[in-house]
Design an enzyme around this catalytic site. Structure first.
Site, PDB file in Angstrom:
ATOM      1  N   HIS A  61       0.539   0.483  -1.264  1.00  0.00           N
ATOM      2  CA  HIS A  61       0.647  -0.242   0.002  1.00  0.00           C
ATOM      3  C   HIS A  61       0.411  -1.745  -0.197  1.00  0.00           C
ATOM      4  O   HIS A  61       1.147  -2.575   0.333  1.00  0.00           O
ATOM      5  CB  HIS A  61      -0.370   0.323   0.996  1.00  0.00           C
ATOM      6  CG  HIS A  61      -0.254  -0.240   2.378  1.00  0.00           C
ATOM      7  ND1 HIS A  61       0.860  -0.065   3.169  1.00  0.00           N
ATOM      8  CD2 HIS A  61      -1.120  -0.980   3.125  1.00  0.00           C
ATOM      9  CE1 HIS A  61       0.690  -0.660   4.330  1.00  0.00           C
ATOM     10  NE2 HIS A  61      -0.511  -1.224   4.325  1.00  0.00           N
ATOM     11  N   ASP A 121       3.133   4.546  -1.362  1.00  0.00           N
ATOM     12  CA  ASP A 121       2.310   3.965  -0.307  1.00  0.00           C
ATOM     13  C   ASP A 121       1.511   5.086   0.363  1.00  0.00           C
ATOM     14  O   ASP A 121       2.087   5.980   0.992  1.00  0.00           O
ATOM     15  CB  ASP A 121       3.210   3.263   0.715  1.00  0.00           C
ATOM     16  CG  ASP A 121       2.433   2.410   1.699  1.00  0.00           C
ATOM     17  OD1 ASP A 121       1.348   2.839   2.131  1.00  0.00           O
ATOM     18  OD2 ASP A 121       2.927   1.322   2.052  1.00  0.00           O
ATOM     19  N   SER A 130       2.577  -4.452   6.570  1.00  0.00           N
ATOM     20  CA  SER A 130       1.888  -3.385   7.287  1.00  0.00           C
ATOM     21  C   SER A 130       1.907  -3.639   8.796  1.00  0.00           C
ATOM     22  O   SER A 130       2.979  -3.719   9.391  1.00  0.00           O
ATOM     23  CB  SER A 130       0.456  -3.261   6.744  1.00  0.00           C
ATOM     24  OG  SER A 130      -0.129  -2.053   7.117  1.00  0.00           O
TER      25      SER A 130
END
Length: 329
Positions: free
Chosen positions: A309, A280, A150
């Protein structure tokens, strides 16, 4: 029969005896309970003692960066970069796996996150990358593999594009924010700025509740029908998030959403694996992973159907072997 004077004398003696016992007992308990590190903190060399026993480095602006460094110093290092607003602890499943495989595993708490200094300034990608460079210089890491999730994926890209020769062998970005998240004329498939303004407003209004809502819902896909929800995972996400500073977390939203990593991706020459779940809900797949893979000179895209995610936590039995194959390949 005891006289009044004798009674007063006895009472004074008893009080003195009780005080002596309490003082002696308190000293004994303190001596047993206080660890050597705490006792050392009372000495003039307490800061030196901390530097010798605690895993921190201090950057040029005085920020203390916490890090973990496990395994043989002779083994190939893997450096893990966590997502917002988490900490190095988010990589437990990967660090234990690769430690058992004989690698040296390292993870740090980004400034303002986890156990690192809750900084007022420097909560942007240039400084994040400089902090990583300071850590790799301090540990003299060479031929390292950098893995970022991320926001950590953006940090990896920003660092690797600037890294000294010989420091980096390969890189992996997982559910990562590059090339750029926010919607613009150049990035029509991005998320509107209002989405990130909503993040900031929720953080200011009630950060504790916001940091429960994210892992309970979209982060791990626990809001999907039939999802196997783990309360422990939710609470661990909340624990990590609440360890950090609200100001740093607020600033980091701009860093992960508005930083344009296009030039960084184009500069990187080492092999890069781009891993992303197509379900995601935090970093939408279509506007991230495929675009990053195309911009990289030596990039490989691996898509995970239905994965969320936080797939490193929900599916380590899939993600870890794929990482290992790329690193050894």
């Amino acid at each position: 029969m005891p006289t009044p004077e004798n009674e007063r004398s006895f009472a004074r003696t008893a009080d003195a005896t009780r005080r002596d016992v309490l003082l002696a007992g308190g000293a004994a308990i303190a001596a047993i309970a206080l660890p050597k590190a705490a006792l050392a903190a009372t000495s003039p060399t307490s800061l030196e003692n901390r530097s010798q026993t605690m895993p921190f480095i201090k950057t040029k602006d005085g920020t203390e960066i916490f890090y973990k460094d496990w395994g043989s110093k002779d083994a190939q290092p893997i450096v893990f970069h966590h997502g917002w607003p988490l900490s190095a602890d988010d990589w437990d499943a990967q660090m234990m796996f690769f430690l058992e495989k004989g690698f040296r595993v390292i993870a740090h708490d980004r400034r303002g996150h986890g156990r690192s200094t809750q900084t007022f300034e420097g909560n942007e990608m240039d400084t994040y990358a400089a902090d990583v460079a300071a850590l790799t210089d301090h540990l003299d890491l060479r031929n390292a593999v950098h893995i970022g999730h991320s926001t950590g994926g953006g940090e990896v890209v920003h660092y690797v594009a600037r890294a000294k020769e010989g420091r980096v062998a390969k890189a992996v970005i997982i559910g990562a924010v590059p090339p750029i998240m926010v919607k613009s004329d150049k990035n029509p498939g991005g998320l509107p700025l209002e989405v990130f303004d909503g993040f900031r407003a929720a953080l200011v209004a009630n950060r504790a509740q916001f940091f429960l809502d994210i892992p309970t819902g979209p982060f791990y896909g626990f809001n999907r029908p039939g999802a196997k929800v783990s309360q422990g995972v939710i609470e661990n996400w909340w624990r990590q998030g609440m360890m950090g500073g609200a100001k740093a977390h607020y600033d980091c939203i701009k860093a992960f959403s508005e930083t344009d990593f296009t030039e960084d991706l184009q500069k990187i020459t080492v092999p890069v694996l781009v891993m992303h779940g197509d379900d995601d809900q935090i970093v939408p797949y279509a506007d991230s992973a495929p675009l990053s893979a195309k911009l990289l000179r030596n990039g490989t895209l691996k898509t995970y159907p239905g994965f969320p995610h936080g797939m490193c936590t929900t599916h380590p039995e899939v993600i870890n072997p794929d990482l290992l194959a790329f690193i050894k390949g």
